[in-house]
Design a protein around this motif. Structure first.
Motif, PDB file in Angstrom:
ATOM      1  N   PRO A 153       1.908 -44.634 -32.498  1.00  0.00           N
ATOM      2  CA  PRO A 153       2.416 -43.287 -32.686  1.00  0.00           C
ATOM      3  C   PRO A 153       2.188 -42.315 -33.452  1.00  0.00           C
ATOM      4  CG  PRO A 153       3.031 -45.771 -34.233  1.00  0.00           C
ATOM      5  CD  PRO A 153       2.172 -45.220 -33.244  1.00  0.00           C
ATOM      6  N   SER A 156       2.920 -38.967 -32.417  1.00  0.00           N
ATOM      7  CA  SER A 156       4.264 -38.539 -33.292  1.00  0.00           C
ATOM      8  C   SER A 156       4.604 -38.322 -34.205  1.00  0.00           C
ATOM      9  CB  SER A 156       5.225 -39.452 -32.601  1.00  0.00           C
ATOM     10  OG  SER A 156       5.615 -40.734 -32.882  1.00  0.00           O
ATOM     11  N   THR A 184       0.109 -40.267 -26.436  1.00  0.00           N
ATOM     12  CA  THR A 184       1.573 -39.317 -26.185  1.00  0.00           C
ATOM     13  C   THR A 184       2.109 -41.108 -27.090  1.00  0.00           C
ATOM     14  OG1 THR A 184       1.571 -41.996 -24.327  1.00  0.00           O
ATOM     15  CG2 THR A 184       0.405 -39.589 -23.503  1.00  0.00           C
ATOM     16  N   GLY A 185       1.909 -41.796 -27.623  1.00  0.00           N
ATOM     17  CA  GLY A 185       2.557 -42.348 -28.174  1.00  0.00           C
ATOM     18  C   GLY A 185       3.643 -43.066 -27.648  1.00  0.00           C
ATOM     19  N   GLU A 186       3.235 -42.972 -26.712  1.00  0.00           N
ATOM     20  CA  GLU A 186       4.722 -44.131 -25.458  1.00  0.00           C
ATOM     21  C   GLU A 186       4.273 -45.563 -26.482  1.00  0.00           C
ATOM     22  OE1 GLU A 186       3.877 -45.110 -21.516  1.00  0.00           O
ATOM     23  OE2 GLU A 186       1.827 -43.852 -21.749  1.00  0.00           O
ATOM     24  N   CYS A 269       6.919 -34.189 -41.132  1.00  0.00           N
ATOM     25  CA  CYS A 269       7.736 -35.822 -40.466  1.00  0.00           C
ATOM     26  C   CYS A 269       8.243 -36.624 -42.508  1.00  0.00           C
ATOM     27  CB  CYS A 269       6.145 -35.766 -39.521  1.00  0.00           C
ATOM     28  SG  CYS A 269       5.642 -36.287 -37.852  1.00  0.00           S
TER      29      CYS A 269
END
Length: 270
Positions: A153, A156, A184-186, A269
């Motif tokens: 992740p 993100s 993408t951090g998917e 964040c």
């Protein structure tokens, strides 16, 4: 970065502190030939701290000479949720130079497993996120279950990947897969990870992962040690000794993460 087995015979060095014994445990099976190294902070999903890293390094250095294969897993319902957030947030209050050195030390404590002369199998028995998944990628064989949650992740969170992610993932799963997952951090499942070549096997159920890893470890441990150790060294050298080797990648990652910690995005964040 990221948000017990029945019948085991404990083997813990007397030189280790009780705190070390709590955060990382080592158990030996099969007359000391197969070790099970467990990240043991289940209440926080085995989040990785400096303290845990020191315990990890100590346990690795105290492996008995009889060890022929090592299984790495996590206590409770996760393999590891990655870097402890308190440790990571503290980086925002330090300088980029200090953070580069701090991250290099953090990586080294866990990646000392690359110096173990026997094969290391990750039994990914629950969520592996961020640095936790990076640690699994640094091992020689990975086994998980079909519905396990796996994720890098970093993007993100406004961070460059660390803990060898940019080194191991492309070499294990290929450049395109690594680029997509890191940018993408998917989140993907264990079944998808097997399809992508990130793991060698998926069990149907979560509670089957460690037993499957032990099954493979015992197959390895039955073979003569010299052949296994020399073959493993050759395989690892193909990864670690090229012109863009592991140490160069770790330096780049640590420096880039240090730059990210200084940005407004990382502060947001938090």
């Amino acid at each position: 970065v990221g948000f017990g087995q029945r019948g085991l015979v404990p083997r813990l060095s007397a030189s280790l502190s009780s705190l070390t014994k709590e955060t990382v445990t080592l158990d030996m099976e099969d007359d000391g030939k197969v070790g099970i190294l467990t990240l043991n902070r289940p209440g926080v999903l085995n989040a990785m701290t400096v303290e845990m890293g020191e315990a990890f390094e100590s346990q690795i250095s105290n492996l008995p000479d009889s060890t022929r294969c090592l299984v790495l897993t996590g206590a409770g319902r996760a393999f590891s949720a990655g870097g402890d957030l308190e440790f990571l947030y503290a980086r925002a209050n330090d300088t980029p130079h200090n953070n580069t050195q701090e991250m290099l030390r953090f990586y080294a404590r866990f990646l000392c497993l690359r110096n173990v002369k026997v094969p290391v199998i990750s039994a990914i028995n629950g969520a592996a996120v961020g640095a936790g998944l990076c640690l699994a990628m640094a091992t020689d064989i990975r086994i998980t279950y079909s519905e396990c949650n796996l994720q890098f992740p970093f993007a993100s969170l406004g961070l460059h990947p660390g803990m060898g992610a940019t080194f191991f993932l492309p070499r294990v799963a290929g450049y395109e897969t690594a680029t997509r997952l890191l940018l993408t951090g998917e989140s993907i499942t264990g079944a998808k990870a097997k399809e992508l070549g990130m793991v060698s096997e998926c069990t149907e159920r979560q509670d089957q992962v460690v037993s499957k890893a032990l099954e493979v470890a015992r197959m390895i441990a039955r073979n003569p040690a010299t052949g296994i150790e020399t073959c493993l060294k050759t395989l690892r050298c193909q990864q670690d000794s090229d012109v863009n080797g592991l140490q160069a990648a770790l330096m780049r990652e640590a420096d880039a993460q240090a730059s990210c910690y200084a940005t407004e995005v990382w502060h947001f964040c938090q």
